[in-house]
Design a protein around this motif. Sequence first.
Motif, mmCIF file in Angstrom:
data_model
loop_
_atom_site.group_PDB
_atom_site.id
_atom_site.type_symbol
_atom_site.label_atom_id
_atom_site.label_comp_id
_atom_site.label_asym_id
_atom_site.label_seq_id
_atom_site.Cartn_x
_atom_site.Cartn_y
_atom_site.Cartn_z
ATOM 1 N N THR A 313 -30.406 77.065 -6.521
ATOM 2 C CA THR A 313 -31.316 75.930 -6.596
ATOM 3 C C THR A 313 -32.757 76.428 -6.563
ATOM 4 O O THR A 313 -33.103 77.246 -5.706
ATOM 5 N N PRO A 314 -33.610 75.993 -7.499
ATOM 6 C CA PRO A 314 -34.984 76.505 -7.536
ATOM 7 C C PRO A 314 -35.678 76.442 -6.184
ATOM 8 O O PRO A 314 -35.556 75.463 -5.444
ATOM 9 N N GLN A 315 -36.411 77.501 -5.867
ATOM 10 C CA GLN A 315 -37.102 77.625 -4.590
ATOM 11 C C GLN A 315 -38.598 77.833 -4.835
ATOM 12 O O GLN A 315 -39.030 77.990 -5.973
ATOM 13 N N TYR A 316 -39.359 77.836 -3.749
ATOM 14 C CA TYR A 316 -40.792 78.128 -3.887
ATOM 15 C C TYR A 316 -41.196 79.170 -2.858
ATOM 16 O O TYR A 316 -40.540 79.345 -1.817
ATOM 17 N N THR A 317 -42.264 79.880 -3.162
ATOM 18 C CA THR A 317 -42.742 80.937 -2.275
ATOM 19 C C THR A 317 -43.703 80.354 -1.244
ATOM 20 O O THR A 317 -44.743 79.810 -1.591
ATOM 21 N N ALA A 318 -43.340 80.498 0.016
ATOM 22 C CA ALA A 318 -44.244 80.082 1.092
ATOM 23 C C ALA A 318 -45.291 81.157 1.355
ATOM 24 O O ALA A 318 -46.365 80.876 1.900
ATOM 25 N N GLU A 319 -44.976 82.390 0.969
ATOM 26 C CA GLU A 319 -45.893 83.524 1.073
ATOM 27 C C GLU A 319 -45.694 84.385 -0.166
ATOM 28 O O GLU A 319 -44.674 84.263 -0.859
ATOM 29 N N PRO A 320 -46.624 85.274 -0.466
ATOM 30 C CA PRO A 320 -46.400 86.195 -1.592
ATOM 31 C C PRO A 320 -45.145 87.031 -1.353
ATOM 32 O O PRO A 320 -44.813 87.385 -0.221
ATOM 33 N N ILE A 321 -44.448 87.344 -2.432
ATOM 34 C CA ILE A 321 -43.214 88.110 -2.322
ATOM 35 C C ILE A 321 -43.078 89.004 -3.550
ATOM 36 O O ILE A 321 -43.397 88.591 -4.663
ATOM 37 N N ALA A 322 -42.636 90.227 -3.345
ATOM 38 C CA ALA A 322 -42.502 91.181 -4.442
ATOM 39 C C ALA A 322 -41.044 91.328 -4.836
ATOM 40 O O ALA A 322 -40.157 91.443 -3.984
ATOM 41 N N PHE A 323 -40.792 91.306 -6.137
ATOM 42 C CA PHE A 323 -39.497 91.655 -6.706
ATOM 43 C C PHE A 323 -39.721 92.902 -7.545
ATOM 44 O O PHE A 323 -40.337 92.840 -8.613
ATOM 45 N N GLY A 324 -39.266 94.045 -7.051
ATOM 46 C CA GLY A 324 -39.566 95.293 -7.731
ATOM 47 C C GLY A 324 -41.069 95.512 -7.749
ATOM 48 O O GLY A 324 -41.742 95.434 -6.721
ATOM 49 N N ASP A 325 -41.626 95.761 -8.933
ATOM 50 C CA ASP A 325 -43.063 96.012 -9.028
ATOM 51 C C ASP A 325 -43.855 94.768 -9.419
ATOM 52 O O ASP A 325 -45.041 94.854 -9.736
ATOM 53 N N VAL A 326 -43.210 93.595 -9.370
ATOM 54 C CA VAL A 326 -43.894 92.337 -9.691
ATOM 55 C C VAL A 326 -44.102 91.544 -8.408
ATOM 56 O O VAL A 326 -43.138 91.207 -7.715
ATOM 57 N N GLU A 327 -45.345 91.256 -8.080
ATOM 58 C CA GLU A 327 -45.632 90.422 -6.910
ATOM 59 C C GLU A 327 -45.855 88.987 -7.358
ATOM 60 O O GLU A 327 -46.671 88.710 -8.229
ATOM 61 N N VAL A 328 -45.111 88.091 -6.738
ATOM 62 C CA VAL A 328 -45.225 86.669 -7.029
ATOM 63 C C VAL A 328 -46.082 86.034 -5.949
ATOM 64 O O VAL A 328 -45.837 86.208 -4.756
ATOM 65 N N ASP A 329 -47.097 85.311 -6.381
ATOM 66 C CA ASP A 329 -48.059 84.717 -5.462
ATOM 67 C C ASP A 329 -47.426 83.583 -4.663
ATOM 68 O O ASP A 329 -46.314 83.131 -4.933
ATOM 69 N N ARG A 330 -48.162 83.103 -3.677
ATOM 70 C CA ARG A 330 -47.755 81.941 -2.896
ATOM 71 C C ARG A 330 -47.753 80.691 -3.777
ATOM 72 O O ARG A 330 -48.494 80.577 -4.735
ATOM 73 N N HIS A 331 -46.887 79.730 -3.425
ATOM 74 C CA HIS A 331 -46.781 78.457 -4.126
ATOM 75 C C HIS A 331 -46.361 78.620 -5.584
ATOM 76 O O HIS A 331 -46.936 78.024 -6.491
ATOM 77 N N GLN A 332 -45.340 79.454 -5.792
ATOM 78 C CA GLN A 332 -44.750 79.641 -7.112
ATOM 79 C C GLN A 332 -43.275 79.226 -7.046
ATOM 80 O O GLN A 332 -42.622 79.359 -6.012
ATOM 81 N N ILE A 333 -42.749 78.717 -8.150
ATOM 82 C CA ILE A 333 -41.326 78.411 -8.238
ATOM 83 C C ILE A 333 -40.579 79.684 -8.643
ATOM 84 O O ILE A 333 -40.990 80.391 -9.564
ATOM 85 N N VAL A 334 -39.478 79.959 -7.946
ATOM 86 C CA VAL A 334 -38.651 81.136 -8.227
ATOM 87 C C VAL A 334 -37.216 80.676 -8.481
ATOM 88 O O VAL A 334 -36.670 79.856 -7.733
ATOM 89 N N ILE A 335 -36.623 81.207 -9.543
ATOM 90 C CA ILE A 335 -35.246 80.887 -9.907
ATOM 91 C C ILE A 335 -34.452 82.190 -9.915
ATOM 92 O O ILE A 335 -34.736 83.090 -10.699
ATOM 93 N N LEU A 336 -33.478 82.288 -9.026
ATOM 94 C CA LEU A 336 -32.654 83.482 -8.893
ATOM 95 C C LEU A 336 -31.349 83.288 -9.661
ATOM 96 O O LEU A 336 -30.628 82.317 -9.416
ATOM 97 N N SER A 337 -31.032 84.179 -10.576
ATOM 98 C CA SER A 337 -29.817 84.049 -11.380
ATOM 99 C C SER A 337 -28.667 84.853 -10.782
ATOM 100 O O SER A 337 -28.635 86.087 -10.861
#
Length: 434
Positions: A313-337
């Motif tokens: 289920t789509p989630q959002y970032t409460a804080e910045p989070i890195a996946f590998g070498d890509v950092e996703v900023d706060r308040h972004q929607i993340v979809i994990l497959s």
Amino acid sequence: MSETPPFEGRPAAPAAPGQPINGTGPGVWDPEFFQNPYPTYAWLRENDPVRGITWPGPPGHAWLVTRYEDVHAGQADSRLRHDLTAFMAELGIPEPPAIGGDVARLLGRNLTLLDAPDHPRLRAVLSRFFTKRRIEGMRPRIEILADKLLDDLAERAGDGPVDLIQDFAWKLPLTVVCELLGVPAEDHELFGYGTDASRDRGATGEYAAGAVVAVERLRALIGEKRANPADDAFTSFVRALDAGEFLDEDEVIAQAMLFVVAGHETTVDLLGNGIHALLSNPDQLKQLTADPSLVTNTVEEVLRYYPPTDIVTPQYTAEPIAFGDVEVDRHQIVILSRASANRDPKRYPDPERFDITRNTAGHLGFGHGPHYCVGGMTARIEGQTVFNRIFDRFPDLRHAGDPEQVRWKSNPVARGLVSLPVELGTPRRPGKTA
């Protein structure tokens, strides 16, 4: 929050679902993708494992994550939150009208869409009832129900193709989940609306109307269970409500509806996907029929190979989070497959091969972390029962038509067949009856 997502070294804007980024690479969530998403996922894992795509709600874009390591870690990371209503509030954006109105908002209170402290509170209440001992104790009843449905199919042998989704896989999990919940037999069909309408996502109105009827029936059932308690899940929910562990009746109903709808649809897809996989891989089916003890691992391989839930289920970032070498900023929607992660060659050798003897440890078919599927054990027992019994009863079972032409649901979350036409062949022997 920044005005645009951090796409440093990447395209200036995310691509819409179904459209490649700057003309490069495959699209996602288009009709061809739903029929076979795995080549697309393979390309993304290799070339764009944290991909920016357009998202229909705020903030207008999302990140699709496809590698096993990232998906596995993300499901246990508290920086990823599930409550999108809270996300909207953080952004100061009025919540849009929900399809289905008040009923949709009620259903949105189920534990899969909540975070701490509500999620662990609700999960603790549900987990008290759905114990390993209780669910394992359902196995004889599941076997009886499966045999009765196989008897019904046997009466139609020789009459031409049957649809194993509608005529078998749809029926067994609905009965099992309703009996566990404590829904009277005459009301079972009321709760089949979720899966029936979602075989293809064109039936939104039907889905909403069915939800209203099901919610009204559950609301009445609260009083009935108080007056006549039983050894069932809904009685345990009502007792928890009266003990103050649920906030109100709506919260009880939301968890019950989650249990019925999610438990039903997920298991329908597990059964259909598994039968399709075995029929499409006769060498694996031969191994299973020669050694029925392989059925436990067969279920796990089906969950890896064709997981009934493609994405978390789509989630959002409460804080910045890195996946590998890509950092996703706060308040972004993340979809994990999960579907992509389960076929990552860095986790599973030769992942595109269906192999009922492989080591499936760590697969994400039912998730990972705090939101791991509560009803997974029930679905597993149903899968084990069906994958042994149906091929024993119908040794000549085969696809009716080209297996490559089966139609999959146009659904980014649930991965399952719209129908599964088969020729039954000659039944071997009668089963038990209920």
